[in-house]
Write an enzyme that holds these catalytic residues in place. Structure first.
Site, short mmCIF file in Angstrom:
data_model
loop_
_atom_site.label_atom_id
_atom_site.label_comp_id
_atom_site.label_asym_id
_atom_site.label_seq_id
_atom_site.Cartn_x
_atom_site.Cartn_y
_atom_site.Cartn_z
N LEU A 180 27.14 -21.79 41.56
CA LEU A 180 27.16 -20.43 42.11
C LEU A 180 28.39 -19.70 41.61
O LEU A 180 29.48 -20.29 41.55
CB LEU A 180 27.22 -20.49 43.64
CG LEU A 180 26.15 -21.31 44.36
CD1 LEU A 180 26.60 -21.63 45.78
CD2 LEU A 180 24.84 -20.55 44.37
N GLU A 181 28.23 -18.44 41.27
CA GLU A 181 29.38 -17.61 40.89
C GLU A 181 29.52 -16.50 41.92
O GLU A 181 28.57 -15.77 42.20
CB GLU A 181 29.18 -17.02 39.49
CG GLU A 181 30.40 -16.29 38.97
CD GLU A 181 30.33 -14.78 39.18
OE1 GLU A 181 31.40 -14.16 39.33
OE2 GLU A 181 29.22 -14.22 39.21
N TYR A 189 12.22 -26.85 30.78
CA TYR A 189 13.66 -27.05 30.60
C TYR A 189 13.96 -28.51 30.26
O TYR A 189 14.76 -28.81 29.38
CB TYR A 189 14.40 -26.62 31.87
CG TYR A 189 15.89 -26.48 31.68
CD1 TYR A 189 16.44 -25.32 31.17
CD2 TYR A 189 16.75 -27.52 32.03
CE1 TYR A 189 17.81 -25.19 30.99
CE2 TYR A 189 18.12 -27.40 31.86
CZ TYR A 189 18.65 -26.23 31.34
OH TYR A 189 20.01 -26.11 31.16
N GLN A 246 19.69 -16.77 48.56
CA GLN A 246 18.30 -17.14 48.83
C GLN A 246 17.57 -17.43 47.53
O GLN A 246 17.63 -16.65 46.58
CB GLN A 246 17.56 -16.04 49.59
CG GLN A 246 16.15 -16.46 49.96
CD GLN A 246 15.43 -15.44 50.81
OE1 GLN A 246 15.05 -14.40 50.31
NE2 GLN A 246 15.28 -15.75 52.09
N ARG A 268 27.22 -6.95 51.55
CA ARG A 268 27.74 -5.81 52.32
C ARG A 268 29.25 -5.85 52.46
O ARG A 268 29.86 -4.91 52.94
CB ARG A 268 27.08 -5.77 53.69
CG ARG A 268 25.60 -5.45 53.59
CD ARG A 268 24.88 -5.65 54.90
NE ARG A 268 23.45 -5.67 54.66
CZ ARG A 268 22.55 -5.13 55.45
NH1 ARG A 268 22.93 -4.51 56.55
NH2 ARG A 268 21.27 -5.21 55.16
N LYS A 276 22.93 -13.21 49.58
CA LYS A 276 22.62 -12.81 50.96
C LYS A 276 23.31 -11.48 51.27
O LYS A 276 24.42 -11.21 50.83
CB LYS A 276 23.08 -13.89 51.94
CG LYS A 276 22.19 -15.13 51.87
CD LYS A 276 22.51 -16.13 52.93
CE LYS A 276 22.21 -15.68 54.33
NZ LYS A 276 20.87 -15.93 54.82
N SER A 277 22.65 -10.68 52.08
CA SER A 277 23.17 -9.35 52.41
C SER A 277 24.48 -9.42 53.18
O SER A 277 25.31 -8.52 53.06
CB SER A 277 22.13 -8.55 53.19
OG SER A 277 21.83 -9.18 54.42
N THR A 278 24.70 -10.48 53.93
CA THR A 278 25.97 -10.62 54.68
C THR A 278 27.15 -10.54 53.73
O THR A 278 28.14 -9.87 54.02
CB THR A 278 25.99 -11.97 55.44
OG1 THR A 278 24.87 -12.01 56.33
CG2 THR A 278 27.28 -12.15 56.22
#
Length: 189
Positions: free
Chosen positions: A137-138, A171, A157, A117, A112-114
């Site tokens: 998630l990393e 998979y 996202q 940034r 996400k851009s939040t």
């Protein structure tokens, strides 16, 4: 290959349980009315949340990072509403959501851009056809300062792409090593 819409996501959730739990709209405020980093369904993607389980990388043992022989002691485990990532370090977490990817779908995750940034990068490899599990998630803190991640708020996202033809081997068919993973999962060989 085409990107899939919000209507398609809702249908896949109803028919196949593709995302659990699933939020049909965008959530921008918590129960107390405070602003949060949004999560839920968008026009052509799904914003996932980070659970409150974190593994923060530490190099107190001065070991070499080896993906074939990863030392679990390289992490400090915490359970919290926030995770503070040390400067120029990283942390692992998992999504709140559990995914079941259909055979004709490849899912790509973008940060996400939040967070981007603020110098916090989210990295996830693609979710392959018929993979299922919590997504590990990393988070990389690229800054020289500590960085904060918020649990139970949006962090990335997922974009769903449908192939023009069904893959020969999914998979699940090849017995992928991360199939059905729950919790934060470390590297496997």
């Amino acid at each position: 290959m085409s990107i899939k819409s919000d209507k398609w996501m809702r249908r896949m959730v109803e028919q196949y349980g593709m995302i659990e739990p699933y939020e049909p709209g965008q959530v921008r405020y918590d129960a107390a009315g405070h602003k949060i980093v949004s999560y839920g369904t968008s026009s052509y993607g799904y914003d996932v949340r980070c659970a409150d389980e974190f593994k923060i990388f530490t190099n107190v043992h001065s070991t070499v990072v080896d993906p074939k022989n990863f030392d679990e002691k390289s992490f400090v485990d915490i359970k919290s509403d926030v995770c503070i990532i040390p400067p120029n370090s990283f942390a692992l977490a998992r999504t709140v959501e559990y995914f079941r990817i259909p055979r004709s779908i490849l899912t790509v995750c973008l940060g996400k851009s939040t967070y981007a940034r603020c110098g916090i990068i989210v990295n996830v490899t693609p979710l392959e056809p018929e993979w299922e599990g919590h997504v590990t998630l990393e988070f990389s803190n690229t800054t020289p300062l500590p960085a904060k991640i918020y649990a139970n708020e949006g962090v990335a996202q997922m974009l769903f792409f449908e192939s023009d033809e069904i893959c020969e081997t999914s998979y699940r068919d090849r017995g992928g090593k991360y199939q059905g993973q729950r919790g934060v999962t470390l590297p496997r060989t």
